[in-house]
Design a protein around this motif. Structure first.
Motif, short mmCIF file in Angstrom:
data_model
loop_
_atom_site.label_atom_id
_atom_site.label_comp_id
_atom_site.label_asym_id
_atom_site.label_seq_id
_atom_site.Cartn_x
_atom_site.Cartn_y
_atom_site.Cartn_z
N GLU A 22 0.82 -1.21 0.00
CA GLU A 22 0.00 0.00 0.00
C GLU A 22 0.85 1.27 0.00
O GLU A 22 0.40 2.33 -0.42
N ASN A 23 2.09 1.15 0.47
CA ASN A 23 2.99 2.31 0.54
C ASN A 23 4.02 2.31 -0.58
O ASN A 23 5.05 2.97 -0.49
N GLY A 24 3.73 1.57 -1.67
CA GLY A 24 4.52 1.68 -2.89
C GLY A 24 5.75 0.80 -2.99
O GLY A 24 6.57 0.99 -3.88
N TRP A 25 5.91 -0.16 -2.08
CA TRP A 25 7.06 -1.05 -2.12
C TRP A 25 6.73 -2.34 -2.85
O TRP A 25 5.60 -2.84 -2.76
N ASN A 26 7.69 -2.87 -3.58
CA ASN A 26 7.56 -4.21 -4.15
C ASN A 26 7.98 -5.18 -3.06
O ASN A 26 8.99 -4.98 -2.39
N VAL A 27 7.19 -6.24 -2.87
CA VAL A 27 7.46 -7.22 -1.82
C VAL A 27 7.78 -8.56 -2.45
O VAL A 27 6.98 -9.09 -3.23
N LEU A 28 8.94 -9.09 -2.13
CA LEU A 28 9.38 -10.39 -2.64
C LEU A 28 9.40 -11.36 -1.47
O LEU A 28 9.95 -11.06 -0.41
N VAL A 29 8.78 -12.53 -1.66
CA VAL A 29 8.71 -13.53 -0.60
C VAL A 29 9.49 -14.76 -1.04
O VAL A 29 9.21 -15.34 -2.08
N PRO A 30 10.50 -15.16 -0.25
CA PRO A 30 11.29 -16.34 -0.63
C PRO A 30 10.46 -17.62 -0.54
O PRO A 30 9.53 -17.71 0.25
N ILE A 31 10.83 -18.59 -1.35
CA ILE A 31 10.19 -19.90 -1.30
C ILE A 31 10.83 -20.70 -0.18
O ILE A 31 12.05 -20.73 -0.05
N GLY A 45 15.14 0.30 -7.20
CA GLY A 45 16.35 -0.51 -7.36
C GLY A 45 17.10 -0.82 -6.08
O GLY A 45 18.15 -1.45 -6.11
N LYS A 46 16.58 -0.40 -4.93
CA LYS A 46 17.22 -0.70 -3.65
C LYS A 46 16.44 -1.82 -2.95
O LYS A 46 15.22 -1.77 -2.86
N PHE A 47 17.19 -2.81 -2.45
CA PHE A 47 16.60 -4.00 -1.83
C PHE A 47 16.96 -4.05 -0.34
O PHE A 47 18.10 -3.73 0.03
N TYR A 48 16.00 -4.51 0.50
CA TYR A 48 16.23 -4.65 1.93
C TYR A 48 15.61 -5.96 2.42
O TYR A 48 14.45 -6.25 2.10
N LYS A 49 16.38 -6.71 3.22
CA LYS A 49 15.89 -7.96 3.82
C LYS A 49 15.14 -7.62 5.11
O LYS A 49 15.67 -6.93 5.98
N ILE A 50 13.93 -8.14 5.22
CA ILE A 50 13.07 -7.84 6.36
C ILE A 50 12.71 -9.14 7.10
O ILE A 50 12.27 -10.11 6.47
N GLN A 51 12.87 -9.15 8.40
CA GLN A 51 12.41 -10.23 9.25
C GLN A 51 11.21 -9.70 10.02
O GLN A 51 11.32 -8.70 10.73
N VAL A 52 10.06 -10.34 9.84
CA VAL A 52 8.84 -9.89 10.49
C VAL A 52 8.70 -10.64 11.82
O VAL A 52 8.87 -11.86 11.87
N LYS A 53 8.39 -9.90 12.86
CA LYS A 53 8.21 -10.48 14.19
C LYS A 53 6.91 -9.98 14.80
O LYS A 53 6.52 -8.82 14.60
N HIS A 54 6.26 -10.84 15.55
CA HIS A 54 5.03 -10.49 16.25
C HIS A 54 5.35 -9.61 17.46
O HIS A 54 6.28 -9.91 18.21
N ALA A 55 4.61 -8.55 17.63
CA ALA A 55 4.78 -7.66 18.79
C ALA A 55 3.88 -8.14 19.92
O ALA A 55 2.71 -8.46 19.72
N LEU A 132 10.66 4.17 6.28
CA LEU A 132 10.59 3.83 4.85
C LEU A 132 10.89 5.03 3.97
O LEU A 132 11.47 4.87 2.89
N LEU A 133 10.54 6.21 4.40
CA LEU A 133 10.83 7.43 3.63
C LEU A 133 12.33 7.70 3.57
O LEU A 133 12.81 8.35 2.65
N GLN A 134 13.09 7.20 4.54
CA GLN A 134 14.53 7.43 4.60
C GLN A 134 15.31 6.42 3.76
O GLN A 134 16.49 6.62 3.49
N LEU A 135 14.66 5.32 3.37
CA LEU A 135 15.38 4.28 2.61
C LEU A 135 15.47 4.64 1.13
O LEU A 135 14.68 5.34 0.59
#
Length: 135
Positions: A22-31, A45-55, A132-135
């Motif tokens: 919704e905020n304009g990022w392409n999301v890639l999910v590994p198999i 063209g900039k890529f970032y690895k994200i680890q999602v954790k439950h709060a 996200l605006l800073q990336l």
């Protein structure tokens, strides 16, 4: 219905993915489940690895566990993530999204109420919309 930890994690991942799209990022999910990150985001063209954790909500804010388990010969070892493993952690708590770097700890607490110590992490400093605006 009571959800198990895996289901809770899946829901958090899906919420974060929807927020990012919704905020304009392409999301890639590994198999598979073999990487230390849950998704990769890309924009311009900039890529970032994200680890999602439950709060986990607490009286003063929320806590996020930032470790994973390695099983070897029947033994379980708890390991903290490094900056080589992921670029950022992402979580959602009460409809708000947060993005934060690897601190090298097994858990991190974020305060949503006024704090007195400068070492206490204020949730407002890690709002995903701002980071996200800073990336």
């Amino acid at each position: 219905m009571i959800l198990n930890p895996s289901q809770i994690g899946d829901i958090t991942e899906l919420k974060c993915q929807a927020y990012l799209i919704e905020n304009g990022w392409n999301v890639l999910v590994p198999i598979g489940n073999h990487q230390k990150y849950d998704l990769v985001i890309e924009k311009n063209g900039k890529f970032y690895k994200i680890q999602v954790k439950h709060a986990m909500p607490e009286e003063t804010g929320f806590m996020v566990r930032t470790k994973y388990e390695v099983r070897n010969s029947g033994k379980i070892k708890k390991v903290t993530y490094s900056a080589n493993d992921v670029d950022y952690f992402m979580t959602e708590c009460y409809g708000k999204f947060y993005l934060f770097p690897v601190f090298g700890t097994t858990e991190t607490r974020f305060w949503t109420v006024p704090t007195k110590l400068s070492t206490q992490k204020k949730a407002q400093d890690f709002k995903a919309e701002d980071i996200l605006l800073q990336l």
